[in-house]
Design a protein around this motif. Structure first.
Motif, PDB file in Angstrom:
ATOM      1  N   LYS A 143       0.773  -1.236   0.142  1.00  0.00           N
ATOM      2  CA  LYS A 143      -0.109   0.035   0.191  1.00  0.00           C
ATOM      3  C   LYS A 143       0.827   1.257  -0.081  1.00  0.00           C
ATOM      4  CE  LYS A 143      -3.940  -2.332   2.304  1.00  0.00           C
ATOM      5  NZ  LYS A 143      -4.322  -2.744   3.454  1.00  0.00           N
ATOM      6  N   ASP A 144       1.807   1.213   0.856  1.00  0.00           N
ATOM      7  CA  ASP A 144       2.937   2.383   0.953  1.00  0.00           C
ATOM      8  C   ASP A 144       4.203   1.990   0.217  1.00  0.00           C
ATOM      9  OD1 ASP A 144       4.147   4.683   1.366  1.00  0.00           O
ATOM     10  OD2 ASP A 144       4.507   4.264   3.664  1.00  0.00           O
ATOM     11  N   GLY A 145       4.175   1.599  -0.941  1.00  0.00           N
ATOM     12  CA  GLY A 145       5.351   1.303  -1.599  1.00  0.00           C
ATOM     13  C   GLY A 145       6.100   2.092  -2.087  1.00  0.00           C
ATOM     14  N   ARG A 146       7.232   2.317  -1.018  1.00  0.00           N
ATOM     15  CA  ARG A 146       8.243   3.276  -1.035  1.00  0.00           C
ATOM     16  C   ARG A 146       9.614   2.573  -0.998  1.00  0.00           C
ATOM     17  NH1 ARG A 146       8.024   7.089   3.033  1.00  0.00           N
ATOM     18  NH2 ARG A 146       6.733   5.634   4.337  1.00  0.00           N
ATOM     19  N   LEU A 147       9.859   1.386  -1.535  1.00  0.00           N
ATOM     20  CA  LEU A 147      11.044   0.601  -1.385  1.00  0.00           C
ATOM     21  C   LEU A 147      11.862   1.204  -2.567  1.00  0.00           C
ATOM     22  CD1 LEU A 147       9.837  -3.079  -0.832  1.00  0.00           C
ATOM     23  CD2 LEU A 147      10.722  -1.362   0.952  1.00  0.00           C
ATOM     24  N   THR A 148      13.217   1.479  -2.261  1.00  0.00           N
ATOM     25  CA  THR A 148      13.968   1.819  -3.221  1.00  0.00           C
ATOM     26  C   THR A 148      15.207   0.587  -3.377  1.00  0.00           C
ATOM     27  OG1 THR A 148      15.318   3.140  -1.707  1.00  0.00           O
ATOM     28  CG2 THR A 148      13.715   4.179  -2.775  1.00  0.00           C
ATOM     29  N   LEU A 149      15.646   0.602  -4.637  1.00  0.00           N
ATOM     30  CA  LEU A 149      16.724  -0.458  -4.949  1.00  0.00           C
ATOM     31  C   LEU A 149      18.081   0.591  -4.652  1.00  0.00           C
ATOM     32  CD1 LEU A 149      17.911  -2.978  -6.102  1.00  0.00           C
ATOM     33  CD2 LEU A 149      17.869  -1.843  -8.372  1.00  0.00           C
ATOM     34  N   SER A 150      18.707  -0.294  -3.644  1.00  0.00           N
ATOM     35  CA  SER A 150      20.160   0.492  -3.106  1.00  0.00           C
ATOM     36  C   SER A 150      21.164   0.294  -4.286  1.00  0.00           C
ATOM     37  CB  SER A 150      20.596  -0.165  -1.830  1.00  0.00           C
ATOM     38  OG  SER A 150      21.722   0.356  -1.401  1.00  0.00           O
ATOM     39  N   GLU A 151      21.981   1.241  -4.201  1.00  0.00           N
ATOM     40  CA  GLU A 151      23.394   1.249  -5.122  1.00  0.00           C
ATOM     41  C   GLU A 151      24.372   0.123  -4.421  1.00  0.00           C
ATOM     42  OE1 GLU A 151      23.677   2.542  -8.161  1.00  0.00           O
ATOM     43  OE2 GLU A 151      21.769   3.048  -7.968  1.00  0.00           O
ATOM     44  N   GLU A 152      24.162   0.076  -3.211  1.00  0.00           N
ATOM     45  CA  GLU A 152      25.327  -0.752  -2.417  1.00  0.00           C
ATOM     46  C   GLU A 152      24.629  -2.311  -2.528  1.00  0.00           C
ATOM     47  OE1 GLU A 152      26.052  -1.674   2.470  1.00  0.00           O
ATOM     48  OE2 GLU A 152      24.600  -0.076   1.759  1.00  0.00           O
ATOM     49  N   THR A 153      25.904  -3.130  -2.650  1.00  0.00           N
ATOM     50  CA  THR A 153      25.631  -4.547  -2.775  1.00  0.00           C
ATOM     51  C   THR A 153      26.284  -5.160  -1.406  1.00  0.00           C
ATOM     52  OG1 THR A 153      27.466  -4.868  -4.264  1.00  0.00           O
ATOM     53  CG2 THR A 153      25.365  -4.677  -5.266  1.00  0.00           C
ATOM     54  N   ARG A 154      25.964  -6.470  -1.215  1.00  0.00           N
ATOM     55  CA  ARG A 154      26.570  -6.992   0.033  1.00  0.00           C
ATOM     56  C   ARG A 154      26.816  -8.763  -0.580  1.00  0.00           C
ATOM     57  NH1 ARG A 154      24.712  -5.083   5.034  1.00  0.00           N
ATOM     58  NH2 ARG A 154      24.832  -2.649   4.996  1.00  0.00           N
ATOM     59  N   ASP A 155      27.731  -9.065   0.210  1.00  0.00           N
ATOM     60  CA  ASP A 155      28.330 -10.635  -0.245  1.00  0.00           C
ATOM     61  C   ASP A 155      27.398 -11.593   0.793  1.00  0.00           C
ATOM     62  OD1 ASP A 155      29.866 -12.457  -0.780  1.00  0.00           O
ATOM     63  OD2 ASP A 155      31.109 -12.298   0.818  1.00  0.00           O
ATOM     64  N   MET A 156      26.415 -11.753  -0.090  1.00  0.00           N
ATOM     65  CA  MET A 156      25.668 -13.080   0.481  1.00  0.00           C
ATOM     66  C   MET A 156      25.201 -13.822  -0.744  1.00  0.00           C
ATOM     67  SD  MET A 156      22.396 -10.553   1.004  1.00  0.00           S
ATOM     68  CE  MET A 156      22.205  -8.962   0.193  1.00  0.00           C
ATOM     69  N   LYS A 157      24.596 -15.164  -0.551  1.00  0.00           N
ATOM     70  CA  LYS A 157      24.354 -16.040  -1.539  1.00  0.00           C
ATOM     71  C   LYS A 157      23.135 -15.465  -2.331  1.00  0.00           C
ATOM     72  CE  LYS A 157      26.503 -20.351  -0.050  1.00  0.00           C
ATOM     73  NZ  LYS A 157      26.332 -21.817  -0.120  1.00  0.00           N
ATOM     74  N   GLY A 158      22.026 -14.820  -1.495  1.00  0.00           N
ATOM     75  CA  GLY A 158      20.898 -14.311  -2.304  1.00  0.00           C
ATOM     76  C   GLY A 158      20.011 -13.838  -1.122  1.00  0.00           C
ATOM     77  N   GLY A 159      18.759 -13.561  -1.762  1.00  0.00           N
ATOM     78  CA  GLY A 159      17.737 -12.559  -0.711  1.00  0.00           C
ATOM     79  C   GLY A 159      18.371 -11.398  -0.613  1.00  0.00           C
ATOM     80  N   PHE A 160      18.097 -10.628   0.484  1.00  0.00           N
ATOM     81  CA  PHE A 160      18.452  -9.066   0.438  1.00  0.00           C
ATOM     82  C   PHE A 160      18.462  -8.594   1.799  1.00  0.00           C
ATOM     83  CE2 PHE A 160      13.879  -9.994   0.413  1.00  0.00           C
ATOM     84  CZ  PHE A 160      13.219  -9.341   1.425  1.00  0.00           C
ATOM     85  N   ILE A 161      18.768  -7.427   2.060  1.00  0.00           N
ATOM     86  CA  ILE A 161      18.811  -6.702   3.326  1.00  0.00           C
ATOM     87  C   ILE A 161      18.001  -5.402   3.237  1.00  0.00           C
ATOM     88  CG2 ILE A 161      20.353  -5.487   5.091  1.00  0.00           C
ATOM     89  CD1 ILE A 161      22.748  -7.446   4.429  1.00  0.00           C
ATOM     90  N   LEU A 162      17.098  -5.376   4.077  1.00  0.00           N
ATOM     91  CA  LEU A 162      16.293  -3.934   4.176  1.00  0.00           C
ATOM     92  C   LEU A 162      17.027  -3.045   5.074  1.00  0.00           C
ATOM     93  CD1 LEU A 162      12.691  -5.025   4.519  1.00  0.00           C
ATOM     94  CD2 LEU A 162      13.779  -4.193   2.497  1.00  0.00           C
ATOM     95  N   LYS A 163      17.315  -1.946   4.330  1.00  0.00           N
ATOM     96  CA  LYS A 163      18.152  -0.928   5.379  1.00  0.00           C
ATOM     97  C   LYS A 163      17.328   0.328   5.162  1.00  0.00           C
ATOM     98  CE  LYS A 163      22.675   1.259   4.821  1.00  0.00           C
ATOM     99  NZ  LYS A 163      23.732   1.378   3.994  1.00  0.00           N
ATOM    100  N   SER A 164      17.077   0.817   6.583  1.00  0.00           N
ATOM    101  CA  SER A 164      16.427   2.088   7.157  1.00  0.00           C
ATOM    102  C   SER A 164      17.371   2.765   7.852  1.00  0.00           C
ATOM    103  CB  SER A 164      15.110   1.851   7.628  1.00  0.00           C
ATOM    104  OG  SER A 164      14.380   2.810   7.790  1.00  0.00           O
ATOM    105  N   GLY A 165      17.983   3.929   7.279  1.00  0.00           N
ATOM    106  CA  GLY A 165      18.991   4.563   8.232  1.00  0.00           C
ATOM    107  C   GLY A 165      19.930   3.571   8.601  1.00  0.00           C
ATOM    108  N   LEU A 166      20.072   3.575   9.963  1.00  0.00           N
ATOM    109  CA  LEU A 166      21.096   2.628  10.725  1.00  0.00           C
ATOM    110  C   LEU A 166      20.503   1.143  11.128  1.00  0.00           C
ATOM    111  CD1 LEU A 166      22.766   5.152  13.153  1.00  0.00           C
ATOM    112  CD2 LEU A 166      23.689   4.426  10.944  1.00  0.00           C
ATOM    113  N   VAL A 167      19.361   1.053  10.768  1.00  0.00           N
ATOM    114  CA  VAL A 167      18.752  -0.102  11.148  1.00  0.00           C
ATOM    115  C   VAL A 167      18.647  -0.896   9.913  1.00  0.00           C
ATOM    116  CG1 VAL A 167      16.401  -1.149  11.844  1.00  0.00           C
ATOM    117  CG2 VAL A 167      17.282   1.072  12.811  1.00  0.00           C
TER     118      VAL A 167
END
Length: 196
Positions: A143-167
């Motif tokens: 409903k409140d679709g404000r997700l953004t694709l980060s320029e940052e990448t991480r070393d992981m096999k798959g999936g994602f990390i949701l980042k909101s400030g320092l959290v």
């Protein structure tokens, strides 16, 4: 033969007779002593044999008990390795899904985890291959679709990390599988190793 020769012959014959008696008595005594010591030796041998057999049986029993314990340890270790391999295989299968299936999985995970307004951090390959599609589809479903694709990448096999400030919320597939492993190990073990 004169009288002296007769006496000498008689003395010699008596001496031979006495010597034969002494030899016979000595042989009899020697046989008695030999029989006595043979009996003692046989009794000692039987006693030592019984002790050795008891010790061997006790040692065999201990070895069998230790072997049983080692066998149980080995079986438990093999079961744990198989359980670990099962979850590793599950992670590999998730990472090997087709592009469409993998994107759909990521969208479901994003919808479940997102609060709104987070950056979505993928590994480098997933960002390039499915990142934009997954974030767009998740935003459409939220409903409140404000997700953004980060320029940052991480070393992981798959999936994602949701980042909101320092959290950050770790939704990497390896982390999710590890969490499921803790929750599902008992039921997976029951399927892998049913009691007969």
């Amino acid at each position: 033969m004169n009288g002296l020769e007769k006496i000498t012959d008689r003395i010699t014959a008596d001496a031979r007779e006495k010597a034969a008696d002494i030899v016979a008595q000595a042989k009899t005594r020697a046989e008695e002593i030999t029989a006595d010591y043979q009996g003692r030796a046989d009794a000692l041998l039987a006693d030592e044999r019984a002790k050795a057999e008891a010790l061997a049986a006790q040692t065999a029993q201990r070895a069998e008990a230790a072997g049983g314990l080692e066998g149980r340890k080995w079986i438990l270790s093999a079961k744990q390795r198989l359980l670990e391999d099962t979850f590793t295989l599950a992670l590999d299968k998730l990472c090997a899904l087709s592009k469409e299936e993998y994107t759909a999985l990521l969208v479901k995970l994003l919808i479940r985890a997102a609060q709104g307004g987070e950056e979505v951090v993928f590994n480098q390959a997933d960002r390039a291959l499915v990142g934009k599609d997954a974030v767009t589809a998740a935003n459409e479903a939220l409903k409140d679709g404000r997700l953004t694709l980060s320029e940052e990448t991480r070393d992981m096999k798959g999936g994602f990390i949701l980042k909101s400030g320092l959290v950050e919320l770790n939704c990497a597939l390896e982390t999710l599988v590890e969490q499921e492993k803790e929750a599902m190990s008992v039921s997976v073990a029951a399927h892998l190793f049913p009691r007969v």
